[in-house]
Design a protein around this motif. Structure first.
Motif, short mmCIF file in Angstrom:
data_model
loop_
_atom_site.label_atom_id
_atom_site.label_comp_id
_atom_site.label_asym_id
_atom_site.label_seq_id
_atom_site.Cartn_x
_atom_site.Cartn_y
_atom_site.Cartn_z
N ASN A 73 40.33 35.59 31.24
CA ASN A 73 39.71 34.30 31.55
C ASN A 73 39.44 33.43 30.33
O ASN A 73 38.75 32.42 30.44
CB ASN A 73 38.40 34.50 32.33
N ILE A 205 41.28 26.80 34.68
CA ILE A 205 40.95 27.56 35.89
C ILE A 205 41.91 28.73 36.01
O ILE A 205 43.05 28.66 35.55
CB ILE A 205 41.02 26.70 37.17
N THR A 206 41.46 29.82 36.61
CA THR A 206 42.34 30.94 36.89
C THR A 206 43.16 30.64 38.13
O THR A 206 42.85 29.72 38.90
CB THR A 206 41.54 32.23 37.12
N THR A 208 43.30 32.45 40.78
CA THR A 208 42.46 32.70 41.94
C THR A 208 41.64 31.46 42.28
O THR A 208 41.52 31.08 43.46
CB THR A 208 41.51 33.89 41.69
N GLN A 209 41.10 30.80 41.27
CA GLN A 209 40.36 29.56 41.50
C GLN A 209 41.28 28.48 42.06
O GLN A 209 40.90 27.73 42.96
CB GLN A 209 39.70 29.09 40.20
N ASN A 212 41.89 29.21 45.71
CA ASN A 212 40.71 28.88 46.51
C ASN A 212 40.56 27.37 46.69
O ASN A 212 40.12 26.90 47.75
CB ASN A 212 39.46 29.46 45.87
#
Length: 285
Positions: A73, A205-206, A208-209, A212
C-alpha cells in the motif's frame, strides 16, 4: 501512501486533474537515433492530463505514510548508495543509444558486472525484510514518450517500434490472481540508470479500493471486471481522479506495488535513451 526520502521532499512531486483517452491527446513523433515513429496505443489506453501542479498542504498530508504502511500500500522513494552508483557509472550505460548496446556493456565488462551484482544484492537485502527477491529485467525506453509500458509478449517476432501499442495508465498482474489477493503480490524496485530525469505516475488507491468504487457505479459481476480490464472501467467512470507524478532523477529508485495500483512511467521531454533495471520482491524501508 508515499514514503519519500528524496532530499528535495515534495518538490519532486506533482499532481494533475485525472486522465484523458489517448485519442483526445495529440502525440508528437518520436525521433531518436535515426528511428522515427508516432506512438500507437491500446484501444483502451488513458493518459495523464497535462495540467500538472505542485501539491498543496492537504494533499501532502493525505499521502504521508502511517504505521499501516507496507509493501502492498506504499510507494517508497530513495537513492542508491554512492558505491553502487559509481559501479553503474563505470559501466557507461549513459553512452548507449539502444537496448542492445546496454546489454553489450555488461557482456563486455564481466568482472565489473559480477561486482555490481554482488553490491546490488547486498543493497537489496537491506530493503527485503528477509524475503526473496529477483531481477525482473534490464531494459530501455525511447525518450519523449508520454507513457512507456507496452506488452511486447503479444507482438510478432521481429516487431518494430510501429508495432508497439502502449498501455497507458495500467496495473500489472495476471488474470489468475483475484483483485482482492493483489496485496500479496509484493512490489517492484525500479532504478533510473539513464542520463536524464524520468517520471513515475501512480494513483493513490489500491485495486480493491478501485473495485469498490466501481461497485457504486455498475455491476462488476455483470461486466466481468478483473485485473485485466479494471483500468478500462475505472477510467471510464472516474476520469477526474488525480494522478501523482514523481520526478525520478538518475540513480534514484522507486518501490511500488505495481500489481496493486494504477501506474506507468514516462520519458516525456527527454532526448537521451531511458535505461532502467527492475527487481521483484517485497521491499520496504
Amino acid at each position: 501512501m508515499l514514503h519519500n526520502q528524496f532530499s528535495e521532499g515534495s518538490e519532486s512531486i506533482s499532481i494533475n486533474s485525472g486522465v484523458i483517452h489517448y485519442s483526445e491527446q495529440v502525440q508528437e513523433n518520436i525521433n531518436f537515433n535515426g528511428i522515427v515513429f508516432k506512438p500507437n496505443f491500446d484501444e483502451d489506453a488513458y493518459l495523464p492530463k497535462r495540467d500538472w501542479r505542485k501539491l498543496n498542504a492537504e494533499e501532502i498530508k493525505i499521502l504521508q505514510p502511517n504505521k499501516k504502511k507496507n509493501d502492498s500500500n506504499t510507494i517508497y522513494l530513495g537513492e542508491i548508495p554512492d558505491d553502487l552508483k559509481k559501479l553503474y557509472q563505470n559501466m557507461k550505460l549513459t553512452d548507449c543509444n539502444n537496448r542492445n548496446e546496454v546489454f553489450a556493456k555488461f557482456r563486455e565488462n564481466e568482472r565489473a558486472t559480477i561486482e555490481l551484482n554482488s553490491s546490488m544484492a547486498n543493497f537489496l537485502m537491506t530493503l527485503s525484510n528477509n524475503k526473496p527477491f529477483k531481477i525482473h529485467f534490464l531494459g530501455s525506453n525511447f525518450p519523449n514518450l508520454e507513457v512507456v509500458a507496452c506488452d511486447t509478449t503479444v507482438l510478432p517476432k521481429g516487431y518494430t517500434e510501429k508495432d508497439m501499442k502502449f498501455l497507458g495508465i495500467h496495473n500489472d498482474g495476471t488474470q489468475y490472481v483475484s483483485t482482492y489477493k493483489l496485496y500479496t503480490s509484493g512490489n517492484r524496485l525500479t532504478i533510473n540508470l539513464g542520463n536524464q530525469d524520468r517520471y513515475f505516475f501512480f494513483i493513490n488507491i489500491t485495486l480493491t479500493q478501485a473495485l469498490n468504487m466501481l461497485k457504486e457505479k455498475i455491476s462488476v459481476k455483470e461486466h466481468e471486471i478483473d485485473i485485466t480490464n479494471i483500468a478500462k472501467y475505472y477510467f471510464k467512470y472516474f476520469p477526474d481522479y488525480p494522478i501523482i507524478k514523481i520526478k525520478q532523477k538518475p540513480y534514484h529508485y522507486y518501490i511500488a506495488p505495481t500489481d496493486n495500483c494504477f501506474h506507468d512511467g514516462s520519458t516525456l521531454g527527454n532526448t537521451d535513451l531511458d535505461v532502467i533495471i527492475v527487481y521483484f520482491g517485497a521491499f520496504q524501508f
